[in-house]
Design a protein around this motif. Structure first.
Motif, short mmCIF file in Angstrom:
data_model
loop_
_atom_site.label_atom_id
_atom_site.label_comp_id
_atom_site.label_asym_id
_atom_site.label_seq_id
_atom_site.Cartn_x
_atom_site.Cartn_y
_atom_site.Cartn_z
N VAL A 283 38.10 31.79 52.03
CA VAL A 283 39.22 31.36 51.20
C VAL A 283 40.14 32.53 50.83
N ALA A 284 39.55 33.67 50.48
CA ALA A 284 40.34 34.75 49.88
C ALA A 284 40.37 36.04 50.68
N GLY A 285 39.64 36.12 51.78
CA GLY A 285 39.56 37.39 52.48
C GLY A 285 38.54 38.31 51.82
N ALA A 286 38.48 39.53 52.33
CA ALA A 286 37.47 40.49 51.85
C ALA A 286 38.01 41.27 50.65
N ILE A 287 37.73 40.78 49.46
CA ILE A 287 38.17 41.43 48.22
C ILE A 287 37.05 42.34 47.73
N GLY A 288 37.31 43.63 47.72
CA GLY A 288 36.27 44.59 47.40
C GLY A 288 36.15 44.91 45.92
N PHE A 289 35.07 45.55 45.56
CA PHE A 289 34.78 46.13 44.25
C PHE A 289 34.38 45.12 43.18
N VAL A 290 34.71 43.85 43.31
CA VAL A 290 34.33 42.89 42.27
C VAL A 290 32.82 42.78 42.17
N GLY A 291 32.16 42.57 43.32
CA GLY A 291 30.72 42.41 43.32
C GLY A 291 29.96 43.70 43.08
N LEU A 292 30.63 44.83 43.19
CA LEU A 292 29.98 46.12 42.95
C LEU A 292 30.12 46.56 41.50
N VAL A 293 31.33 46.49 40.97
CA VAL A 293 31.61 47.06 39.65
C VAL A 293 31.20 46.14 38.51
N VAL A 294 31.53 44.85 38.62
CA VAL A 294 31.33 43.94 37.49
C VAL A 294 29.86 43.88 37.05
N PRO A 295 28.87 43.74 37.96
CA PRO A 295 27.48 43.71 37.48
C PRO A 295 27.09 44.96 36.70
N HIS A 296 27.55 46.14 37.16
CA HIS A 296 27.23 47.37 36.43
C HIS A 296 27.89 47.38 35.05
N ALA A 297 29.13 46.91 34.99
CA ALA A 297 29.84 46.93 33.71
C ALA A 297 29.20 45.99 32.69
N VAL A 298 28.81 44.79 33.10
CA VAL A 298 28.29 43.82 32.13
C VAL A 298 26.86 44.14 31.70
N ARG A 299 26.17 44.98 32.45
CA ARG A 299 24.82 45.37 32.01
C ARG A 299 24.87 46.09 30.67
N LEU A 300 26.00 46.68 30.33
CA LEU A 300 26.12 47.36 29.04
C LEU A 300 26.03 46.37 27.88
N VAL A 301 26.40 45.11 28.15
CA VAL A 301 26.38 44.07 27.12
C VAL A 301 25.21 43.10 27.33
N ALA A 302 24.98 42.72 28.59
CA ALA A 302 24.00 41.68 28.88
C ALA A 302 22.60 42.21 29.07
N GLY A 303 22.46 43.51 29.33
CA GLY A 303 21.15 44.04 29.64
C GLY A 303 20.79 43.83 31.10
N THR A 304 19.53 44.00 31.43
CA THR A 304 19.10 43.93 32.83
C THR A 304 18.36 42.64 33.19
N ARG A 305 18.02 41.81 32.20
CA ARG A 305 17.35 40.55 32.50
C ARG A 305 18.33 39.60 33.16
N HIS A 306 17.96 39.07 34.32
CA HIS A 306 18.93 38.34 35.15
C HIS A 306 19.31 36.98 34.59
N TYR A 307 18.50 36.39 33.76
CA TYR A 307 18.91 35.12 33.16
C TYR A 307 20.11 35.33 32.24
N ARG A 308 20.27 36.57 31.73
CA ARG A 308 21.45 36.92 30.94
C ARG A 308 22.54 37.52 31.83
N LEU A 309 22.13 38.39 32.72
CA LEU A 309 23.09 39.15 33.51
C LEU A 309 23.96 38.27 34.40
N LEU A 310 23.35 37.32 35.10
CA LEU A 310 24.10 36.56 36.10
C LEU A 310 25.22 35.69 35.51
N PRO A 311 24.96 34.88 34.49
CA PRO A 311 26.08 34.09 33.94
C PRO A 311 27.15 34.96 33.30
#
Length: 362
Positions: A283-311
Motif C-alpha cells: 500500500v505505502a512502499g518501503a517506509i523506514g525507521f517507523v518499526g525501528l524507532v517507535v518501539p524503542h521510544a515507547v519503552r520509556l513509557v510502556a516498559g518491556t512487557r509486550h502486553y503493554r508495549l505492543l498496543p
C-alpha cells in the motif's frame, strides 16, 4: 540520601524499576492524541477547510446513510471540498495511521524474536521483494497492478527467506533468520537497481523512486481499508502473543522452560509479522525507521512487557507516521516529499538520542 539520587524524573519503585503509568491511561492519552492529529491532518492543505466543517460533513454522510436525506442537515462542504476531504485526504489519513501502527507493532515483535535491537519489519527481505514486484510493473506502465505485484513480490521474498533459514526439524534460529533476510534483501536490491538502470525512464523513473522511498500519495479507500483491516486483524494476533514474546527475550531455552512451544510460536510470529508487513508495503512502499524507532521510544513509557508495549507502540506509530505524512505533503506545497524521507530525517536523530540515553543509563 544514601545510594545516590534517582537517575530520572520518575522515582524508582522497589527493586529499582521505574513506576509505570497505568496502561489504560497511556492508551487513552495516545488515542486522544491520534484523533487530534487525524483532525489536524485532514484539514491541512491549500483548500481552507476547518475541523468543524469536516465533522459536520461526516455527520451529514452518516445521517444520509442511516436515514432519508431529507431529514439530515446540509453538507457544509462544496462538491470540490467534499472530494478533497473524502476522496483525497481522509483515505490517506486512515492509511497513514494504519501503516504506522502496523509497522511499529511488527518492529517490536521482530526485535523480541531475534533479540536484536536493530531489527525492523523489513528484516526478512519483505520490502526488497515488494520493491522488485513494484518496480517491474512501474517500468511496464502497469501502475494499477502495483499493490498486487508488490504483495506477490513480498510473499516470494518471505518464502525464500524462510526456506533458507529453516534448519533440520523445521527450526528457525534468530541468527540464521537474520542472515537469510539480509541475503534476500541484498539480492532484491540488486535486481531493483538493475531494472531501474536498464528500463526506467521519464515518468516511470520518478514513480519508481517515489515508491521506493515510501509514499501515501494517491491512496484510495480500498487501499486504506486494506491497510486498516490487516493491521486490526494481524495486529490483534500479535498483541495476543505478549507472553511468548516476553519469554523469547531471554532466549529459546528459557522460553521452552516457561512452557512456550518455541518452533511453533516463532513460525506464527514471523509469518504473521511478515504477512502484515507485505500488505502494508504493497500500500505505502518501503517506509523506514517507523518499526525501528517507535518501539524503542515507547519503552520509556510502556516498559518491556509486550502486553503493554505492543498496543502502545501501535498507537504511537500511527500518530508518528500521520504527522510525518502530513508534513511531507504540506511543507513544500505544491511539491510533495516521499514520506520515507521525513521518517528518516526525524527517526535518525531520535534513535541517536535514545542510544545515547541508554549508554548513559547502562
Amino acid at each position: 540520601m544514601r545510594g545516590g539520587p534517582a537517575t530520572g524524573p520518575t522515582p524508582p519503585t522497589r527493586g529499582g524499576r521505574r513506576r509505570q503509568p497505568p496502561l489504560a491511561v497511556v492508551l487513552l492519552a495516545l488515542t486522544a492524541a491520534l484523533l487530534a492529529v487525524a483532525g489536524w491532518a485532514v484539514t491541512r492543505g491549500q483548500a481552507d477547510i476547518t475541523v468543524a466543517q469536516v465533522g459536520a460533513s461526516a455527520g451529514h454522510r452518516l445521517c444520509t446513510a442511516v436515514l432519508a436525506a431529507a431529514g439530515c442537515p446540509a453538507d457544509p462542504l462544496t462538491p470540490v471540498q467534499d472530494a478533497i476531504v473524502w476522496q483525497g485526504r481522509a483515505p490517506r489519513v486512515v492509511a497513514a495511521a494504519a501503516v504506522g501502527a502496523g509497522l511499529a507493532v511488527v518492529g517490536a515483535v521482530m526485535q523480541a524474536l531475534t533479540r536484536n535491537p536493530l531489527a525492523d519489519p523489513y528484516l526478512l527481505g519483505v520490502s526488497s521483494g515488494a520493491s522488485v514486484g513494484a518496480v517491474a510493473v512501474l517500468v511496464l506502465g502497469l501502475t494499477a497492478a502495483l499493490p498486487v505485484a508488490a504483495f506477490v513480490g513480498a510473499l516470494a521474498a518471505l518464502a525464500v527467506t524462510l526456506a533458507l533459514a529453516t534448519g533440520r526439524g523445521g527450526g528457525l534460529s534468530p541468527v540464521r533468520t537474520v542472515l537469510a533476510g539480509v541475503a534476500v534483501a541484498q539480492a532484491g536490491s540488486a535486481v531493483v537497481s538493475f531494472v531501474i538502470i536498464w528500463s526506467a525512464t521519464g515518468d516511470s523513473y520518478r514513480e519508481v523512486l517515489s515508491w521506493l522511498m515510501g509514499s501515501l500519495g494517491g491512496t484510495t479507500w480500498s487501499e486504506a481499508l486494506l491497510a486498516l483491516g490487516a493491521t486490526a486483524v494481524v495486529g490483534t494476533v500479535l498483541v495476543a502473543q505478549g507472553r511468548p514474546l516476553d519469554a523469547f527475550t531471554f532466549g529459546d531455552v528459557s522460553a521452552a522452560s516457561l512452557g512456550v512451544a518455541v518452533t511453533r510460536a516463532r513460525w506464527l510470529l514471523l509469518g504473521a509479522g511478515a504477512l502484515l508487513t507485505a500488505l502494508l508495503v504493497s500500500v505505502a512502499g518501503a517506509i523506514g525507521f517507523v518499526g525501528l524507532v517507535v518501539p524503542h521510544a515507547v519503552r520509556l513509557v510502556a516498559g518491556t512487557r509486550h502486553y503493554r508495549l505492543l498496543p502502545v507502540a501501535g498507537l504511537a506509530g500511527a500518530s508518528f507516521l500521520l504527522v510525518a505524512d502530513t508534513a511531507a505533503r504540506s511543507l513544500f506545497e505544491p511539491r510533495e516529499l516521499p514520506v520515507g524521507v521525513l521518517t528518516a530525517v526525524i527517526g535518525a536523530p531520535v534513535f541517536a538520542v535514545l542510544l545515547r540515553r541508554k549508554a548513559h543509563t547502562a
